[in-house]
Design a protein around this motif. Structure first.
Motif, PDB file in Angstrom:
ATOM      1  N   PRO A   1       0.813  -1.224   0.000  1.00 28.55           N
ATOM      2  CA  PRO A   1       0.000   0.000   0.000  1.00 28.55           C
ATOM      3  C   PRO A   1       0.847   1.276   0.000  1.00 28.55           C
ATOM      4  CG  PRO A   1      -0.946  -1.593   1.508  1.00 28.55           C
ATOM      5  CD  PRO A   1       0.395  -2.126   1.101  1.00 28.55           C
ATOM      6  N   ALA A   2       1.973   1.253   0.709  1.00 30.52           N
ATOM      7  CA  ALA A   2       2.842   2.429   0.748  1.00 30.52           C
ATOM      8  C   ALA A   2       3.471   2.676  -0.621  1.00 30.52           C
ATOM      9  CB  ALA A   2       3.925   2.251   1.804  1.00 30.52           C
ATOM     10  N   PHE A   3       3.874   1.601  -1.286  1.00 32.02           N
ATOM     11  CA  PHE A   3       4.442   1.721  -2.630  1.00 32.02           C
ATOM     12  C   PHE A   3       3.414   2.295  -3.593  1.00 32.02           C
ATOM     13  CE2 PHE A   3       4.999  -0.326  -6.848  1.00 32.02           C
ATOM     14  CZ  PHE A   3       6.236   0.197  -7.199  1.00 32.02           C
ATOM     15  N   LEU A   4       2.218   1.747  -3.560  1.00 33.55           N
ATOM     16  CA  LEU A   4       1.156   2.232  -4.446  1.00 33.55           C
ATOM     17  C   LEU A   4       0.845   3.696  -4.176  1.00 33.55           C
ATOM     18  CD1 LEU A   4      -1.047   1.691  -6.574  1.00 33.55           C
ATOM     19  CD2 LEU A   4      -2.530   0.922  -4.706  1.00 33.55           C
ATOM     20  N   ASP A   5       0.774   4.069  -2.919  1.00 39.67           N
ATOM     21  CA  ASP A   5       0.456   5.454  -2.562  1.00 39.67           C
ATOM     22  C   ASP A   5       1.507   6.423  -3.092  1.00 39.67           C
ATOM     23  OD1 ASP A   5      -1.853   4.704  -1.291  1.00 39.67           O
ATOM     24  OD2 ASP A   5      -1.063   4.889   0.750  1.00 39.67           O
ATOM     25  N   ARG A   6       2.778   6.056  -2.971  1.00 42.26           N
ATOM     26  CA  ARG A   6       3.801   7.001  -3.435  1.00 42.26           C
ATOM     27  C   ARG A   6       3.828   7.110  -4.954  1.00 42.26           C
ATOM     28  NH1 ARG A   6       8.552   4.445  -5.358  1.00 42.26           N
ATOM     29  NH2 ARG A   6       9.251   2.559  -4.246  1.00 42.26           N
ATOM     30  N   CYS A   7       3.560   5.998  -5.647  1.00 40.21           N
ATOM     31  CA  CYS A   7       3.525   6.038  -7.114  1.00 40.21           C
ATOM     32  C   CYS A   7       2.379   6.914  -7.611  1.00 40.21           C
ATOM     33  CB  CYS A   7       3.378   4.625  -7.682  1.00 40.21           C
ATOM     34  SG  CYS A   7       4.767   3.528  -7.384  1.00 40.21           S
ATOM     35  N   THR A   8       1.202   6.720  -7.063  1.00 40.43           N
ATOM     36  CA  THR A   8       0.044   7.509  -7.503  1.00 40.43           C
ATOM     37  C   THR A   8       0.177   8.964  -7.077  1.00 40.43           C
ATOM     38  OG1 THR A   8      -1.189   6.746  -5.544  1.00 40.43           O
ATOM     39  CG2 THR A   8      -1.514   5.536  -7.591  1.00 40.43           C
ATOM     40  N   ALA A   9       0.841   9.220  -5.943  1.00 40.60           N
ATOM     41  CA  ALA A   9       1.068  10.600  -5.506  1.00 40.60           C
ATOM     42  C   ALA A   9       2.043  11.305  -6.438  1.00 40.60           C
ATOM     43  CB  ALA A   9       1.595  10.625  -4.068  1.00 40.60           C
ATOM     44  N   ALA A  10       3.059  10.591  -6.886  1.00 40.34           N
ATOM     45  CA  ALA A  10       4.019  11.183  -7.820  1.00 40.34           C
ATOM     46  C   ALA A  10       3.336  11.550  -9.131  1.00 40.34           C
ATOM     47  CB  ALA A  10       5.166  10.203  -8.080  1.00 40.34           C
ATOM     48  N   LEU A  11       2.464  10.666  -9.605  1.00 36.93           N
ATOM     49  CA  LEU A  11       1.721  10.958 -10.822  1.00 36.93           C
ATOM     50  C   LEU A  11       0.808  12.154 -10.632  1.00 36.93           C
ATOM     51  CD1 LEU A  11       0.805  10.292 -13.688  1.00 36.93           C
ATOM     52  CD2 LEU A  11      -0.825   8.655 -12.709  1.00 36.93           C
ATOM     53  N   ALA A  12       0.098  12.217  -9.511  1.00 32.82           N
ATOM     54  CA  ALA A  12      -0.818  13.329  -9.247  1.00 32.82           C
ATOM     55  C   ALA A  12      -0.062  14.652  -9.193  1.00 32.82           C
ATOM     56  CB  ALA A  12      -1.564  13.091  -7.938  1.00 32.82           C
ATOM     57  N   GLU A  13       1.125  14.638  -8.597  1.00 28.26           N
ATOM     58  CA  GLU A  13       1.928  15.868  -8.520  1.00 28.26           C
ATOM     59  C   GLU A  13       2.342  16.331  -9.912  1.00 28.26           C
ATOM     60  OE1 GLU A  13       5.320  18.339  -8.742  1.00 28.26           O
ATOM     61  OE2 GLU A  13       5.473  16.185  -9.154  1.00 28.26           O
TER      62      GLU A  13
END
Length: 218
Positions: free
Chosen positions: A127-139
């Motif tokens: 979940p932490a990996f997924l969250d950081r990947c999607t956050a990077a895309l959103a940024e």
């Protein structure tokens, strides 16, 4: 409508003391993907890269061929999962000797990693990996103006997780898409009022025909 191009890094040095270094083949692939992006005539307003050597060197090589002088912003959120840590905890370790056997063990370890959720033993949970990947895309999406394009140099696990998330199945996306990503494959996303949409996954016309000998998955 703008687009975001996600590029998997060139071939790393499987079985070597420093896996993170691009192999000679990886540099050739990076040159070819730069030429492919140039052929498409796309201009990029933002360029991102993970902080891993194989990602940064792919970016530098491709951008030189592309002739793009947009500064590369390094962001560790685009880094790959720690395959060594995951294999250690979920597969009893997996020596990088035979690539097919290693892939089999890694697939099983990744399945266990995803299944363990937040309670797994690894330093970084799924979940932490997924969250950081999607956050990077959103940024990145938020930093682009109307009609502007973004370019990212990242890794197969990130591509699988992001594409899977956009399709509504992040876990299966990682497990099924990650293993078929080719080195320097191109994944294209559209960004507009309706959000981000997956347009294509793992394109690699630059590794077909006369250059098919340069195709690699690991």
């Amino acid at each position: 409508m703008g687009a975001i191009y996600l590029i998997r890094h060139g071939q790393a040095s499987f079985g070597a003391a420093d896996y993170d270094a691009l192999s000679p083949l990886g540099f050739e692939q990076s040159t070819l993907v730069g030429a492919e992006l140039k052929r498409r005539g796309v201009e990029f307003a933002q360029v991102r890269s993970g902080t891993l050597a194989r990602q940064r060197d792919t970016a530098a090589t491709a951008l030189k061929v592309l002739g793009c002088d947009v500064p590369v912003v390094e962001d560790e959120r685009w880094n790959e999962y720690d395959h060594v840590d995951i294999a250690r905890h979920h597969a009893g370790g997996a020596p990088q000797e035979d690539s097919r056997e290693y892939q089999r063990l890694l697939d099983a370890a990744l399945t266990a990693w995803v299944g363990s959720g937040d309670s797994g033993p690894c330093t970084e949970s799924w979940p932490a990996f997924l969250d950081r990947c999607t956050a990077a895309l959103a940024e990145l999406v938020g930093s682009l103006g109307k009609g502007e394009n973004g370019l990212v140099f990242t890794s197969g696990g990130v591509l699988g997780a992001v594409a899977g998330s956009l399709l509504g199945t992040p876990g299966p996306g990682l497990l099924k898409l990650n293993r078929v990503t080719v080195n320097t494959g191109i994944t294209k996303l559209a960004s507009g009022r309706g959000g981000v949409t997956l347009l294509s996954f793992n394109e690699h016309p630059h590794l077909e025909g006369e250059t098919a000998r340069l195709l690699s998955y690991r």
